[in-house]
Design a protein around this motif. Structure first.
Motif, short mmCIF file in Angstrom:
data_model
loop_
_atom_site.label_atom_id
_atom_site.label_comp_id
_atom_site.label_asym_id
_atom_site.label_seq_id
_atom_site.Cartn_x
_atom_site.Cartn_y
_atom_site.Cartn_z
N ALA A 329 17.50 0.35 -14.39
CA ALA A 329 18.27 0.51 -13.15
C ALA A 329 17.79 1.73 -12.38
CB ALA A 329 19.76 0.63 -13.47
N ALA A 332 14.49 0.85 -10.79
CA ALA A 332 14.73 -0.05 -9.65
C ALA A 332 15.22 0.75 -8.44
CB ALA A 332 15.75 -1.11 -10.05
N ALA A 333 16.10 1.70 -8.66
CA ALA A 333 16.62 2.52 -7.57
C ALA A 333 15.51 3.34 -6.92
CB ALA A 333 17.74 3.42 -8.08
N ALA A 337 10.20 -0.21 -10.40
CA ALA A 337 10.48 -1.20 -11.44
C ALA A 337 9.21 -1.80 -12.02
CB ALA A 337 11.36 -2.31 -10.88
N PRO A 447 28.78 -0.84 -10.48
CA PRO A 447 27.71 -0.32 -9.62
C PRO A 447 28.08 1.02 -8.99
CG PRO A 447 27.99 -2.67 -9.23
CD PRO A 447 29.13 -2.25 -10.12
N GLU A 455 20.37 9.46 -8.86
CA GLU A 455 20.28 8.06 -8.45
C GLU A 455 21.46 7.27 -9.05
OE1 GLU A 455 18.24 6.81 -6.40
OE2 GLU A 455 16.45 8.06 -6.36
N ASP A 458 22.79 0.71 -10.84
CA ASP A 458 23.34 -0.61 -10.54
C ASP A 458 22.52 -1.63 -11.32
OD1 ASP A 458 24.31 -2.99 -9.58
OD2 ASP A 458 24.04 -2.51 -7.45
N THR A 460 22.74 -4.71 -11.53
CA THR A 460 22.46 -5.97 -10.82
C THR A 460 21.19 -5.88 -9.98
OG1 THR A 460 23.83 -5.41 -8.89
CG2 THR A 460 24.91 -6.52 -10.74
N ARG A 461 20.60 -4.70 -9.89
CA ARG A 461 19.32 -4.55 -9.17
C ARG A 461 18.12 -4.73 -10.09
NH1 ARG A 461 19.12 0.61 -5.37
NH2 ARG A 461 17.17 -0.47 -4.84
N VAL A 462 18.37 -4.91 -11.38
CA VAL A 462 17.28 -5.05 -12.35
C VAL A 462 16.74 -6.48 -12.29
CG1 VAL A 462 16.64 -5.00 -14.78
CG2 VAL A 462 18.20 -3.27 -13.86
N THR A 463 15.45 -6.61 -12.02
CA THR A 463 14.79 -7.92 -11.96
C THR A 463 13.68 -8.03 -13.00
OG1 THR A 463 13.26 -7.12 -10.25
CG2 THR A 463 15.30 -8.19 -9.51
N GLN A 490 19.09 -9.75 -12.82
CA GLN A 490 18.78 -10.79 -11.84
C GLN A 490 17.41 -11.43 -12.06
OE1 GLN A 490 21.24 -11.70 -9.59
NE2 GLN A 490 22.36 -10.28 -10.93
#
Length: 584
Positions: A329, A332-333, A337, A447, A455, A458, A460-463, A490
């Motif tokens: 996370a 990603a922020a 990533a 989140p 930072e 969240d 849910t931002r991890v892909t 995600q």
């Protein structure tokens, strides 16, 4: 000296008439007392005014009280006059599998059979009594169930010398030497402040545990980085960095050679790096969760740099998996990533709403107590070991009380239990915040509720492509809890449910041919749906993971240069398994 066959205190001895009269009176008086007590409780439940203030106003508890006293009286009748008594009900499957009562005397000797049945009756009604409570929040009821199970296990007649036929027989046979041997074991454990589970000296890190060849290539105040020596001519282009839980030693993944996940992974042509966390001392008193996340990012970047690759595969086990999720996370922020090509989670939780029985240890009172146990800034690992032993008290506490304290048996060598007792100290500030922020307040899945290095996190931002493994019988990270990660990430994700629990479900080499695992390609939305439509495969899930990993990237390179420990930009600092794993 009187002949032992005439000793009325010896199990199986034939009592004379006076003895029979005495014990008949004792049993009759006990039966009368129980009947009077039972009838009194039932009458109390019928009282009109004020009855609602008593627990016996609950109809379920009234029925349970009636059942208990009727069944108890039936037990006494079977002991006093077996021929006239109603035959006992057949034992349940659980009773048949109960290893505490495997000796024939527990069923063939009327006295010990009565003790066993009485215990099971009381235990059953204690647990049923918790379920029958009205007006108690479910979370509090779960705590009561846990406490009741602990009490039930502790009061088992198998735990006491005079009510365990095996101990009585052994004591007579050895003329008490077993009790002296057991006392020696107990005093030794008191001296070291920890229960012993396996033979002393049978295992040693670097001798017959953690023997996969490699070298330490980096050392920081918080971790050592170990790079393992390749055994194949070519290796996958993307290396693997493993983050073990810092509440235990890393060599759970490098036990004896035939059980080692690390050795197996190296043999599959993977360049493997392992993080070995330092057992906390006063120098780490200010370490917090952010520092462990920063250490994971540092290890990832170190491996990328030394091998000159853009990304790495990662594995996070248990709490290190939770931290790996936070690390993803964070990256990603930051828009970074791509530094992680894939993430594998071994029995790791991110949503702690259903985190299992460890939640019973995060009440305000428990947290306040933990705060008093760390005056030097770190928590002695023996406290954590006791906590995990309490989760499986019957197997990890009382089994050893019986076998090693009462029977005086020597300890058997067992590599897994040696590792289990090889405790690691924890930074107190981090440990307390982890329990508070995650187990109690469940902030990680909200989140923005937690931040690292400025930072907001969240999930849910991890892909990042993820492989999530859970253990079907895991009591530390329940499968239902691990499953919740599938609702947050995600990116492409594969969920695998392995047979067994938190350790055996992970450390299950293909050559052992043990257990099984379940997969479901239909996109289930709940764990129940996943299980209902799952395909079972016998044996280890490791090959499934390997196939998935090669699906992420199948490219390989020659195992030379920096792929050899110490031959790249980082010189070798020493041989694996390093210094930190040996530090106490």
């Amino acid at each position: 000296m009187a002949d032992q066959h005439d000793d009325p205190t010896r199990p199986g001895a034939t009592p004379d008439l006076a003895d029979l009269q005495h014990w008949t009176w004792v049993m009759g008086r006990a039966q009368q007392m129980m009947m009077e007590q039972g009838l009194g409780l039932i009458e109390a439940s019928k009282a009109a005014p004020g009855a609602a203030a008593t627990p016996f106003a609950n109809p379920a508890l009234v029925r349970q009280a009636q059942d208990f006293w009727q069944e108890n009286i039936a037990l006494w009748q079977r002991l006093v006059d077996p021929a006239a008594a109603v035959p006992p009900p057949p034992q349940s499957e659980g009773d048949a599998r109960d290893r505490r009562f495997k000796a024939a005397a527990w069923r063939e000797d009327p006295w010990f059979d009565w003790i066993r049945r009485s215990y099971n009756l009381i235990a059953d009604h204690m647990l049923r009594g918790v379920d029958a409570l009205d007006g108690v929040p479910e979370k509090q009821k779960e705590q009561l169930r846990f406490a009741a199970r602990g009490l039930v296990d502790a009061m088992s007649p198998s735990n006491f010398a005079m009510t365990n036929p095996e101990v009585v027989e052994k004591t007579i046979e050895t003329r008490g030497q077993n009790l002296l041997d057991g006392l020696k074991h107990m005093l030794a454990d008191i001296g070291k402040g920890q229960l012993t589970h396996t033979a002393e000296g049978a295992f040693e890190v670097g001798r017959n545990l953690a023997t996969t060849p490699g070298k330490v290539v980096k050392r920081t105040p918080l971790y050592e980085l170990i790079q393992y020596t390749p055994t194949t001519e070519r290796v996958g282009t993307i290396p693997l960095v493993i983050f073990p839980p810092w509440i235990n030693r890393f060599y759970i993944l490098d036990l004896t050679p035939e059980k080692s996940f690390i050795r197996w992974a190296v043999e599959q042509g993977i360049t493997v790096f392992m993080v070995s966390w330092k057992s906390a001392d006063a120098s780490l008193k200010d370490v917090v969760w952010d520092d462990y996340i920063a250490a994971q990012v540092d290890a990832i970047d170190t491996v990328r740099g030394v091998l000159d690759v853009p990304a790495v595969h990662t594995v996070g086990y248990c709490v290190a998996g939770t931290t790996l999720a936070a690390t993803l996370a964070l990256l990603a922020a930051r828009g970074e990533a791509s530094r992680v090509a894939s993430a594998t989670f071994f029995t790791a939780q991110v949503d702690f709403a259903q985190a299992g029985e460890l939640q019973h240890f995060v009440t305000d009172d428990q947290l306040a107590l933990i705060g008093t146990l760390s005056p030097q800034g770190f928590l002695d690992g023996r406290y954590m070991a006791l906590t995990f032993n309490l989760l499986r008290g019957r197997d990890l506490i009382w089994n050893y009380v019986t076998n090693n304290y009462l029977l005086g048996s020597d300890y058997a060598p067992f590599d897994l239990l040696h590792w289990n007792g090889d405790t690691t100290n924890l930074p107190a500030k981090w440990h307390l915040s982890y329990l508070t922020d995650l187990y109690r307040d469940n902030l990680l899945v909200q989140p923005g509720a937690m931040s690292v290095a400025g930072e907001a996190l969240d999930l849910t931002r991890v892909t990042t492509p993820a492989y999530v493994q859970a253990g079907r019988e895991d009591h530390i990270a329940p499968a239902e809890s691990v499953w919740k990660i599938t609702h947050l990430f995600q990116g492409p994700l594969r969920f695998v449910l392995a047979g067994s629990g938190h350790i055996a479900g992970v450390v299950n080499p293909p050559a052992a041919g043990k257990y099984q695992y379940w997969t479901n390609e239909s996109g289930a939305t709940t764990l129940a749906d996943f299980v209902a439509g799952a395909t079972e495969t016998k044996g280890s899930w490791w090959p499934d993971w390997l196939g998935w990993l090669r699906g992420v990237s199948a490219e390989d390179v020659v195992a030379e240069g920096a792929r050899l420990p110490g031959e790249g930009a980082l010189p070798a600092l020493g041989e694996a398994p390093g210094e930190y794993v040996r530090a106490r």
